[in-house]
Design a protein around this motif. Sequence first.
Motif, PDB file in Angstrom:
ATOM      1  N   ARG A  16      34.487  52.506  47.500  1.00  0.00           N
ATOM      2  CA  ARG A  16      35.769  51.804  47.661  1.00  0.00           C
ATOM      3  C   ARG A  16      36.043  51.284  49.078  1.00  0.00           C
ATOM      4  O   ARG A  16      36.462  50.129  49.243  1.00  0.00           O
ATOM      5  CB  ARG A  16      36.909  52.712  47.213  1.00  0.00           C
ATOM      6  CG  ARG A  16      38.262  52.040  47.228  1.00  0.00           C
ATOM      7  CD  ARG A  16      39.330  52.965  46.686  1.00  0.00           C
ATOM      8  NE  ARG A  16      40.579  52.279  46.412  1.00  0.00           N
ATOM      9  CZ  ARG A  16      41.604  52.820  45.775  1.00  0.00           C
ATOM     10  NH1 ARG A  16      41.521  54.055  45.330  1.00  0.00           N
ATOM     11  NH2 ARG A  16      42.710  52.135  45.570  1.00  0.00           N
ATOM     12  N   LEU A  19      34.423  47.767  49.927  1.00  0.00           N
ATOM     13  CA  LEU A  19      34.593  46.687  48.950  1.00  0.00           C
ATOM     14  C   LEU A  19      35.843  45.861  49.252  1.00  0.00           C
ATOM     15  O   LEU A  19      36.386  45.212  48.367  1.00  0.00           O
ATOM     16  CB  LEU A  19      34.720  47.272  47.532  1.00  0.00           C
ATOM     17  CG  LEU A  19      33.648  48.260  47.075  1.00  0.00           C
ATOM     18  CD1 LEU A  19      34.026  48.859  45.723  1.00  0.00           C
ATOM     19  CD2 LEU A  19      32.292  47.594  47.000  1.00  0.00           C
ATOM     20  N   GLN A  20      36.284  45.858  50.506  1.00  0.00           N
ATOM     21  CA  GLN A  20      37.602  45.307  50.819  1.00  0.00           C
ATOM     22  C   GLN A  20      37.586  43.888  51.383  1.00  0.00           C
ATOM     23  O   GLN A  20      38.632  43.256  51.484  1.00  0.00           O
ATOM     24  CB  GLN A  20      38.328  46.248  51.779  1.00  0.00           C
ATOM     25  CG  GLN A  20      38.510  47.650  51.210  1.00  0.00           C
ATOM     26  CD  GLN A  20      39.106  47.652  49.801  1.00  0.00           C
ATOM     27  OE1 GLN A  20      40.178  47.071  49.575  1.00  0.00           O
ATOM     28  NE2 GLN A  20      38.418  48.268  48.847  1.00  0.00           N
ATOM     29  N   LEU A  25      31.889  43.422  49.979  1.00  0.00           N
ATOM     30  CA  LEU A  25      31.562  43.506  48.560  1.00  0.00           C
ATOM     31  C   LEU A  25      30.129  43.051  48.308  1.00  0.00           C
ATOM     32  O   LEU A  25      29.351  43.741  47.639  1.00  0.00           O
ATOM     33  CB  LEU A  25      32.530  42.656  47.747  1.00  0.00           C
ATOM     34  CG  LEU A  25      32.255  42.565  46.240  1.00  0.00           C
ATOM     35  CD1 LEU A  25      32.479  43.924  45.574  1.00  0.00           C
ATOM     36  CD2 LEU A  25      33.130  41.503  45.583  1.00  0.00           C
ATOM     37  N   TRP A  45      37.422  47.477  43.735  1.00  0.00           N
ATOM     38  CA  TRP A  45      37.258  46.434  44.740  1.00  0.00           C
ATOM     39  C   TRP A  45      38.647  45.958  45.138  1.00  0.00           C
ATOM     40  O   TRP A  45      39.652  46.295  44.507  1.00  0.00           O
ATOM     41  CB  TRP A  45      36.405  45.289  44.182  1.00  0.00           C
ATOM     42  CG  TRP A  45      37.079  44.572  43.035  1.00  0.00           C
ATOM     43  CD1 TRP A  45      37.896  43.479  43.099  1.00  0.00           C
ATOM     44  CD2 TRP A  45      37.012  44.924  41.649  1.00  0.00           C
ATOM     45  NE1 TRP A  45      38.350  43.124  41.853  1.00  0.00           N
ATOM     46  CE2 TRP A  45      37.822  43.990  40.941  1.00  0.00           C
ATOM     47  CE3 TRP A  45      36.349  45.934  40.925  1.00  0.00           C
ATOM     48  CZ2 TRP A  45      37.988  44.036  39.551  1.00  0.00           C
ATOM     49  CZ3 TRP A  45      36.522  45.971  39.550  1.00  0.00           C
ATOM     50  CH2 TRP A  45      37.329  45.040  38.879  1.00  0.00           C
ATOM     51  N   VAL A  54      34.178  38.170  42.379  1.00  0.00           N
ATOM     52  CA  VAL A  54      33.532  39.443  42.041  1.00  0.00           C
ATOM     53  C   VAL A  54      32.310  39.206  41.164  1.00  0.00           C
ATOM     54  O   VAL A  54      31.228  39.763  41.416  1.00  0.00           O
ATOM     55  CB  VAL A  54      34.524  40.390  41.343  1.00  0.00           C
ATOM     56  CG1 VAL A  54      33.839  41.693  40.941  1.00  0.00           C
ATOM     57  CG2 VAL A  54      35.718  40.673  42.246  1.00  0.00           C
TER      58      VAL A  54
END
Length: 262
Positions: A16, A19-20, A25, A45, A54
Amino acid sequence: MSNKKNIVGAQVSSLRPYLQTPQELRASLQKLADMGYRTVQMQWWNPEFEPELVAAAVRDAGLTCVSTQDLYTAVRDDFERTVRLNVLCGSTCVCVSGIPAPVPDTASVLAFSAELAAMAARIAPLGMTLAFHPRAREWAPADTAEPGLSCTELLLEHTPQNVTLGLDLYHSGKAGLAPDALLRRWAGRVEFVHFKDYCIAPDGSETLVPVGQGVTDWSAAVDACRETGVRWAFAEQERWEKDAFLCMRESLDAMRAWGFEP
């Protein structure tokens, strides 16, 4: 013994903090692919990312997203966005967790079961199933005054077959249940399993560790996955005492040694 392959994948919620941003990501998914993962379940995400971003990051890393996961209320409140991501990824499973009742009882579980059935019916024409992911609390009896079926058992008995079970072996173990017994009881209805391991420190505190490095005896669960033909087994670890990516690699190595295929 089932002839289906047991595929090991990564629950991306394990990463987590990484994934920002779009760059994080992409880099994180590429690292998973480089260490040998081929399949992922997407969760946690940055919620501001558009589904197209994504899906492109998953595709460009050479990965296959077979499921997304979030709280039921989050999926319900942003349903079209969730479905769009699954369509873009070619995913076949929308997973939800959490019974939206402060203290679930029989009435609230039955009402929730009807909501799940309706949501499953909406995605069925797209070739998708809906999976429910119980946490330890959702394995508690539906009515504590008159113990009987657990909330999850009651839910599954009052939903159609296209509402499946996303079985988190960590949470079911915390509820005092034998994972192999659950896998056999719900054989054919378990969409995937989560493997998550932990250690207990001398002071009683819990630390999550890579799969196979904790106190969990996985042998019976692994055998039951083989026998019942569980398709996907996701390694998961949301907290770490060392590098998060190293933890995911070590979990992959352990699960491949048990016979799970990438």
